[in-house]
Design an enzyme around this catalytic site. Structure first.
Site, PDB file in Angstrom:
ATOM      1  CB  CYS A  33      -0.844   0.055   1.282  1.00 34.81           C
ATOM      2  SG  CYS A  33      -2.187  -1.122   1.312  1.00 34.81           S
ATOM      3  CB  CYS A  37      -3.465   2.446   2.294  1.00 36.38           C
ATOM      4  SG  CYS A  37      -4.865   1.363   1.874  1.00 36.38           S
ATOM      5  CB  CYS A  64      -3.407  -1.910  -1.825  1.00 35.34           C
ATOM      6  SG  CYS A  64      -4.979  -1.382  -1.119  1.00 35.34           S
ATOM      7  CB  CYS A  67      -4.139   3.003  -1.411  1.00 38.84           C
ATOM      8  SG  CYS A  67      -2.865   1.745  -1.234  1.00 38.84           S
TER       9      CYS A  67
HETATM   10 ZN   LIG Z   1      -3.907   0.107   0.258  1.00 41.57          ZN
END
Ligand SMILES: [Zn+2]
Length: 340
Positions: A33, A37, A64, A67
């Site tokens: 991330c 995030c 991810c 994000c």
């Molecule tokens: Zn994330």
């Protein structure tokens, strides 16, 4: 290089300024991330930090989906392009037009822009218009400046380190000059009455045909003191530089603008006496050749005439262009520097 503690603290704060500087890998879920995030924080023990997405992918992690950590650079580029477009457009560009420019869907782009700037593109355009309308000549704590600070204040790639730019700190320009003492004087020069004002950091205003009420308007919370022994020494140097133009690079300044405005002012300071530049050349020297209009606005927002020699900017084709204190003074300043 960041320490793991610093990185983890940034993750806990969801600090956007760290986006793009590292990614957070979560070993248990197999994803990585951006630091900001919005997902629930993983247990510290399951987290490893990586310099970038490639390093995280190299150990088998994937990005991810919430994000989109690999889009940080793209987001930044998109926001910068949109800011440019908004600043240079006559009429505020539509969200659809901005989205098309940046290659995002309108909804997604609106989210990306708002996350970075704190305002929607439309609200930003409105604020910019209001600011321009309010007073083309007032400097300092303007909306774009505040937005730069708020939106990009600590995002290093957007906002260059404020120290060292023009060799000064901007003590007087924060918060109306609260807690700052400004010494000032109006002196007669061959070009008329000249107002000089300075903090202990440097000259914060130099103008013609103004009095202290102008200072009170710009620095409503500062303590204004006429004269003063230390100030007189600086004043003598300033007057000498104006009457007999020479090297004034050593005279300290206390000014504040957006990163781009300050880059323009720095470019102005680099024009040798006896030479002139066009707005396009200043825009290019400040790092954005397309921002000719913004360079013109930076010129107009210069608070320290002569020492930031905005009089050395003329129109393409040789027309003198404008000057805040009248063309007679501009012509005279240029004449003494050998420009006819
Ligand atoms: Zn994330």
């Amino acid at each position: 290089m960041l320490t793991d503690d610093t990185a983890w603290a940034a993750v806990l704060r969801r600090d956007r300024a760290f986006d793009g500087r590292f990614v957070t890998g979560v070993l248990t879920t197999g994803i990585y991330c951006r630091p900001s995030c919005a997902a629930r924080h993983p247990a510290r023990g399951n987290v490893r930090f990586f310099a970038d997405g490639a390093a995280a992918r190299a150990v088998g992690l994937r990005a991810c989906k919430r994000c989109l950590p690999d889009d940080v650079g793209r987001d930044e580029a998109a926001v910068l392009a949109a800011l440019d477009e908004i600043r240079q457009a006559e009429d505020a560009p539509s969200l659809a037009a901005l989205a098309q420019l940046t290659g995002y869907s309108p909804t997604h782009f609106q989210r990306v822009f708002k996350r970075a700037i704190g305002l929607s593109p439309a609200a930003y355009a409105r604020a910019l218009r209001e600011e321009r309308a309010r007073d083309a000549l007032s400097g300092g704590s303007d909306v774009t400046g505040a937005i730069y600070e708020a939106g990009y204040g600590s995002a290093s790639r957007f906002y260059e380190n404020t120290k060292g730019r023009l060799g000064m700190t901007a003590s007087a320009w924060a918060n109306g000059g609260a807690g700052v003492t400004i010494h000032w004087a109006v002196v007669e020069t061959s070009m008329g009455a000249m107002l000089v004002a300075a903090t202990d950091k440097g000259v914060c205003r130099l103008s013609f045909n103004e009095d202290a009420s102008e200072l009170a308007r710009r620095f409503p919370k500062a303590e204004l003191v006429e004269g003063g022994a230390e100030f007189e020494k600086l004043l003598a140097e300033v007057v000498a530089s104006v009457e007999a133009p020479g090297d004034f690079a050593h005279i300290p300044l206390d000014v504040k603008g957006t990163a781009f405005q300050e880059a323009c002012w720095k470019a102005l300071r680099a024009i040798p006496p006896g030479e002139t530049r066009t707005y396009a050349e200043i825009a290019a020297a400040a790092g954005n050749p397309k921002a000719v209009r913004a360079a013109g606005s930076a010129n107009a927002r210069n608070n320290v005439a002569v020492l930031i020699p905005c009089h050395r900017v003329i129109r393409t084709g040789g027309d003198l262009g404008g000057y805040a204190y009248g063309l007679d003074i501009k012509r005279e300043l240029l004449k003494r520097e050998g420009v006819e």
